[in-house]
Design a protein around this motif. Structure first.
Motif, PDB file in Angstrom:
ATOM      1  N   GLU A  87      34.371 -12.783 -50.470  1.00 53.87           N
ATOM      2  CA  GLU A  87      35.464 -12.195 -49.961  1.00 53.87           C
ATOM      3  C   GLU A  87      35.794 -12.206 -48.531  1.00 53.87           C
ATOM      4  O   GLU A  87      34.645 -12.441 -47.658  1.00 53.87           O
ATOM      5  CB  GLU A  87      35.494 -10.753 -50.279  1.00 53.87           C
ATOM      6  N   SER A  88      36.754 -12.513 -48.001  1.00 56.41           N
ATOM      7  CA  SER A  88      37.255 -12.467 -46.519  1.00 56.41           C
ATOM      8  C   SER A  88      38.091 -11.273 -46.303  1.00 56.41           C
ATOM      9  O   SER A  88      38.548 -10.578 -47.086  1.00 56.41           O
ATOM     10  CB  SER A  88      37.839 -13.813 -46.297  1.00 56.41           C
ATOM     11  N   THR A  89      38.382 -11.472 -44.937  1.00 60.09           N
ATOM     12  CA  THR A  89      39.328 -10.110 -44.567  1.00 60.09           C
ATOM     13  C   THR A  89      40.744 -10.591 -45.029  1.00 60.09           C
ATOM     14  O   THR A  89      41.583  -9.716 -44.651  1.00 60.09           O
ATOM     15  CB  THR A  89      39.297  -9.979 -43.074  1.00 60.09           C
ATOM     16  N   GLN A  90      41.095 -11.746 -45.484  1.00 63.00           N
ATOM     17  CA  GLN A  90      42.484 -12.180 -45.774  1.00 63.00           C
ATOM     18  C   GLN A  90      42.571 -12.243 -47.135  1.00 63.00           C
ATOM     19  O   GLN A  90      41.961 -12.711 -47.721  1.00 63.00           O
ATOM     20  CB  GLN A  90      42.680 -13.748 -45.386  1.00 63.00           C
ATOM     21  N   LEU A 146      30.479 -11.838 -60.658  1.00 64.06           N
ATOM     22  CA  LEU A 146      30.679 -11.754 -59.489  1.00 64.06           C
ATOM     23  C   LEU A 146      29.709 -10.712 -58.702  1.00 64.06           C
ATOM     24  O   LEU A 146      29.224  -9.775 -59.133  1.00 64.06           O
ATOM     25  CB  LEU A 146      31.982 -11.116 -59.250  1.00 64.06           C
ATOM     26  N   ALA A 147      29.180 -11.221 -57.629  1.00 64.62           N
ATOM     27  CA  ALA A 147      28.479 -10.170 -56.774  1.00 64.62           C
ATOM     28  C   ALA A 147      29.085  -9.370 -55.920  1.00 64.62           C
ATOM     29  O   ALA A 147      30.377  -9.387 -56.172  1.00 64.62           O
ATOM     30  CB  ALA A 147      27.498 -10.920 -55.684  1.00 64.62           C
ATOM     31  N   THR A 163      34.744 -12.535 -55.041  1.00 62.79           N
ATOM     32  CA  THR A 163      36.017 -12.443 -55.729  1.00 62.79           C
ATOM     33  C   THR A 163      36.443 -13.885 -55.910  1.00 62.79           C
ATOM     34  O   THR A 163      35.579 -14.744 -55.951  1.00 62.79           O
ATOM     35  CB  THR A 163      37.034 -11.815 -54.914  1.00 62.79           C
ATOM     36  N   ALA A 164      37.553 -14.069 -56.877  1.00 64.35           N
ATOM     37  CA  ALA A 164      38.010 -15.057 -57.357  1.00 64.35           C
ATOM     38  C   ALA A 164      39.184 -15.755 -57.012  1.00 64.35           C
ATOM     39  O   ALA A 164      40.288 -14.418 -56.858  1.00 64.35           O
ATOM     40  CB  ALA A 164      37.651 -15.289 -58.790  1.00 64.35           C
TER      41      ALA A 164
END
Length: 93
Positions: free
Chosen positions: A15-18, A68-69, A73-74
């Protein structure tokens, strides 16, 4: 990296902040199908990974097929065919 029957790839990454953007290892791109590529802009982070953006996967049935850890996310990105091989400049000599 998972190919779909809809002409796209499901890309699993950190996951990222976007929203709709994941971070993936450079080596993950080696798992695309032959003569295809990820049809979304990838940005090199400078630390052995790319960020790539696409449609967030929210469908419970699709998410249920992924392992998913907590920090993953995907997203879904287009799968495009490679149509050019070689160097265009060399052809003009």
């Amino acid at each position: 990296m998972y190919a779909t029957d809809q002409g796209s790839y499901i890309v699993q990454g950190w996951e990222s902040t976007q929203p709709g953007t994941v971070e993936i290892p450079h080596l993950l791109t080696g798992f695309v199908e032959p003569d295809t590529f990820i049809g979304s802009t990838m940005t090199d982070t400078g630390r052995g990974t790319f960020t790539v953006s696409g449609r967030p996967i929210t469908e419970p049935d699709v998410l249920g097929m992924l392992t998913l850890a907590e920090d993953e996310t995907a997203i879904e990105v287009p799968k495009l065919g490679r149509t050019f091989y070689g160097n265009a400049a060399a052809a003009q000599r």
